[in-house]
Design an enzyme around this catalytic site. Structure first.
Site, PDB file in Angstrom:
ATOM      1  N   LYS A  70       0.833  -1.205   0.000  1.00 32.72           N
ATOM      2  CA  LYS A  70       0.000   0.000   0.000  1.00 32.72           C
ATOM      3  C   LYS A  70       0.870   1.259   0.000  1.00 32.72           C
ATOM      4  O   LYS A  70       1.747   1.403   0.834  1.00 32.72           O
ATOM      5  CB  LYS A  70      -0.897   0.005   1.245  1.00 32.72           C
ATOM      6  CG  LYS A  70      -1.742   1.267   1.405  1.00 32.72           C
ATOM      7  CD  LYS A  70      -2.283   1.352   2.823  1.00 32.72           C
ATOM      8  CE  LYS A  70      -2.980   2.660   3.122  1.00 32.72           C
ATOM      9  NZ  LYS A  70      -2.111   3.855   3.019  1.00 32.72           N
ATOM     10  N   LEU A 104      -4.365  -0.227   7.377  1.00 33.74           N
ATOM     11  CA  LEU A 104      -3.217   0.667   7.548  1.00 33.74           C
ATOM     12  C   LEU A 104      -3.754   2.089   7.400  1.00 33.74           C
ATOM     13  O   LEU A 104      -4.631   2.339   6.573  1.00 33.74           O
ATOM     14  CB  LEU A 104      -2.150   0.417   6.471  1.00 33.74           C
ATOM     15  CG  LEU A 104      -1.336  -0.876   6.576  1.00 33.74           C
ATOM     16  CD1 LEU A 104      -0.392  -1.006   5.377  1.00 33.74           C
ATOM     17  CD2 LEU A 104      -0.538  -0.936   7.876  1.00 33.74           C
ATOM     18  N   ASP A 105      -3.193   3.012   8.180  1.00 39.46           N
ATOM     19  CA  ASP A 105      -3.624   4.412   8.092  1.00 39.46           C
ATOM     20  C   ASP A 105      -3.372   4.986   6.692  1.00 39.46           C
ATOM     21  O   ASP A 105      -2.482   4.520   5.978  1.00 39.46           O
ATOM     22  CB  ASP A 105      -2.824   5.303   9.047  1.00 39.46           C
ATOM     23  CG  ASP A 105      -2.998   4.899  10.487  1.00 39.46           C
ATOM     24  OD1 ASP A 105      -4.043   4.322  10.814  1.00 39.46           O
ATOM     25  OD2 ASP A 105      -2.070   5.181  11.254  1.00 39.46           O
ATOM     26  N   PHE A 106      -4.091   6.054   6.405  1.00 41.87           N
ATOM     27  CA  PHE A 106      -3.919   6.799   5.147  1.00 41.87           C
ATOM     28  C   PHE A 106      -2.434   7.091   4.873  1.00 41.87           C
ATOM     29  O   PHE A 106      -1.938   6.926   3.768  1.00 41.87           O
ATOM     30  CB  PHE A 106      -4.701   8.122   5.289  1.00 41.87           C
ATOM     31  CG  PHE A 106      -4.793   8.950   4.056  1.00 41.87           C
ATOM     32  CD1 PHE A 106      -5.618   8.574   3.008  1.00 41.87           C
ATOM     33  CD2 PHE A 106      -4.075  10.130   3.945  1.00 41.87           C
ATOM     34  CE1 PHE A 106      -5.728   9.355   1.873  1.00 41.87           C
ATOM     35  CE2 PHE A 106      -4.173  10.913   2.809  1.00 41.87           C
ATOM     36  CZ  PHE A 106      -5.009  10.528   1.766  1.00 41.87           C
ATOM     37  N   THR A 108       0.215   5.570   6.170  1.00 43.17           N
ATOM     38  CA  THR A 108       1.115   4.423   6.382  1.00 43.17           C
ATOM     39  C   THR A 108       1.193   3.632   5.083  1.00 43.17           C
ATOM     40  O   THR A 108       0.201   3.506   4.368  1.00 43.17           O
ATOM     41  CB  THR A 108       0.589   3.530   7.525  1.00 43.17           C
ATOM     42  OG1 THR A 108       0.481   4.314   8.705  1.00 43.17           O
ATOM     43  CG2 THR A 108       1.515   2.353   7.786  1.00 43.17           C
TER      44      THR A 108
END
Ligand code: URA
Length: 245
Positions: A70, A104-106, A108
């Site tokens: 990602k 996963l965070d935006f 990360t």
């Protein structure tokens, strides 16, 4: 079940091979919603009831297990109300309805699993399975030993102490460092909050491994199927992990 040809449905459901399923249809052994079907091109739709020799066939979807690298700037969701790019936008050519396994965070990047297997998702994400996740964290601040030991023994975030973790320095210069942090919980923004708690400012965060699987050299924004051995490994680590601690 999605719309598909009857012989494909039978094969996907584990009744027989595609070829043998065609034979069954031609022999008049298959009924759809009570009607005998002998036409090979016939399609079945969600909600249809399919019987072979009078026995109801339950649809069994093929299971998909995917690893994505990602990039920063994508939300881990199937659709976003703010119209931001989602991880699904990177999977255009997967041809299966998978969904993210955890998040996963935006901001990360790194290893994100996706699947359509609910049992697998449960094993990977439920905290009781103690699945280890390793992050590389780019921070400003001095990587002092006591800060690292604090990360390992546990710090209070959102009023609750974090479980024991592993923390190491991968690189260190005057005012910045790259850390490796391994946790088995999955609390909201956990690594960022842990780092903040011990005085580090996080500049970048990347998940490099999960449940024994490494991101390796998968290019950013790209995905690949997991091998059977990889799925087995992660499931094994998820089901025995709880006994380790
Ligand atoms: N911890 C975080 O702070 N962010 C993530 O995306 C994953 C773990």
């Amino acid at each position: 079940m999605e719309e598909m040809r009857l012989q494909k449905f039978l094969a996907h459901s584990g009744v027989a091979s595609r070829r043998a399923s065609e034979e069954m249809i031609l022999q008049g052994r298959v009924k759809v919603n009570g009607e005998k079907v002998t036409e090979l091109g016939t399609k079945v739709y969600p909600g249809d009831e399919v019987f072979v020799d009078g026995k109801k066939i339950e649809s069994e979807e093929k299971k998909f297990y995917i690893m994505l690298n990602k990039p920063v700037g994508y939300v881990t969701t199937v659709s976003d109300e703010k119209n931001r790019p989602t991880v699904m936008d990177l999977l255009g050519d997967v041809n299966a309805r998978v969904y993210p396994v955890g998040r996963l965070d935006f901001n990360t990047e790194g290893l994100l699993l996706l699947s359509n297997d609910g049992d697998f998702t449960y094993k990977v994400t439920h905290p009781k399975h103690y699945l280890e996740k390793t992050y590389h964290v780019w921070v400003t601040g001095k990587a002092k030993t006591n800060a690292l030991r604090l990360l390992e023994t546990g710090v209070y975030i959102d009023g609750r102490k974090t479980a024991p973790a592993k923390a190491d320095v991968l690189e260190s210069s005057k005012g910045s460092a790259v850390l490796s942090i391994t946790i088995h919980e999955g609390r909201n923004r956990q690594v960022r909050k842990m780092c903040k708690e011990v005085g580090f400012k996080v500049l970048g965060l990347k998940r490099v491994s999960e449940g024994g699987l490494n991101l390796g050299n998968l290019p950013i924004g790209k995905w690949r199927h997991l091998t059977k051995a990889e799925v087995d490994l992660i499931e094994k680590n998820a089901s025995t992990g709880g006994e380790k601690k």
